[in-house]
Scaffold this motif. Structure first.
Motif, PDB file in Angstrom:
ATOM      1  N   GLU A  18      -3.316  -2.602   7.429  1.00  0.00           N
ATOM      2  CA  GLU A  18      -4.626  -3.150   7.058  1.00  0.00           C
ATOM      3  C   GLU A  18      -5.703  -2.115   7.347  1.00  0.00           C
ATOM      4  N   VAL A  28      -8.652  -4.570   3.413  1.00  0.00           N
ATOM      5  CA  VAL A  28      -7.671  -4.096   2.439  1.00  0.00           C
ATOM      6  C   VAL A  28      -6.293  -4.074   3.082  1.00  0.00           C
ATOM      7  N   LYS A  30      -2.447  -2.545   2.431  1.00  0.00           N
ATOM      8  CA  LYS A  30      -1.737  -1.530   1.655  1.00  0.00           C
ATOM      9  C   LYS A  30      -0.258  -1.573   1.996  1.00  0.00           C
ATOM     10  N   LYS A  34      -0.717   2.238  -0.607  1.00  0.00           N
ATOM     11  CA  LYS A  34      -1.275   1.765  -1.881  1.00  0.00           C
ATOM     12  C   LYS A  34      -1.782   0.333  -1.722  1.00  0.00           C
ATOM     13  N   ILE A  35      -2.974   0.061  -2.219  1.00  0.00           N
ATOM     14  CA  ILE A  35      -3.603  -1.253  -2.082  1.00  0.00           C
ATOM     15  C   ILE A  35      -2.857  -2.303  -2.902  1.00  0.00           C
ATOM     16  N   LEU A  38      -7.217  -7.016  -1.642  1.00  0.00           N
ATOM     17  CA  LEU A  38      -8.555  -6.782  -1.091  1.00  0.00           C
ATOM     18  C   LEU A  38      -9.229  -8.130  -0.930  1.00  0.00           C
TER      19      LEU A  38
END
Length: 122
Positions: A18, A28, A30, A34-35, A38
């Motif tokens: 996070e 966010v 990930k 990579k996200i 959100l």
């Protein structure tokens, strides 16, 4: 669903971290850097919680046509991202968790074999 339930659900997934990369409001999550999710912390405080999730394009269109609470991604690629309005009560927690898992899986599927091996996602 509350913010702690969301947070724990995301962090229970493999290789998830996070972050607050934009400011202290935007949380966010990930996977392998990579996200996949959100959310605005302020939106939770105001009981207007929303989350942005990655989604397979055809499924995104299907969700948007079936649920008023699913919209094209706010400040995101509208083809691949949805904004989910949690405050409407239209979507039950089980479906929200399925959508979060789908987002996570979409991101993992886009990783290279090397990235999947590095993060033990094979």
């Amino acid at each position: 669903m509350n913010i702690e339930t969301l947070r724990n659900f995301c962090l229970d997934k493999k290789a998830v971290t996070e972050h607050l990369p934009f400011n202290e409001d935007v949380l966010v999550f990930k996977v392998a850097g990579k996200i996949f999710l959100l959310t605005s912390l302020k939106s939770w405080e105001l009981n207007r919680a929303t989350i942005n999730l990655k989604c397979q394009p055809e499924y995104a269109l299907e969700l948007r046509s079936n649920y008023h609470s699913v919209l094209p991604g706010y400040h995101a690629n509208k083809k691949h991202w949805n904004t989910i309005n949690l405050f409407t009560g239209e979507l039950n927690a089980s479906l929200v968790k399925q959508l979060i898992t789908h987002s996570y899986q979409q991101v993992v599927a886009g990783l290279t074999n090397k990235q999947r091996t590095l993060f033990h996602l094979n």
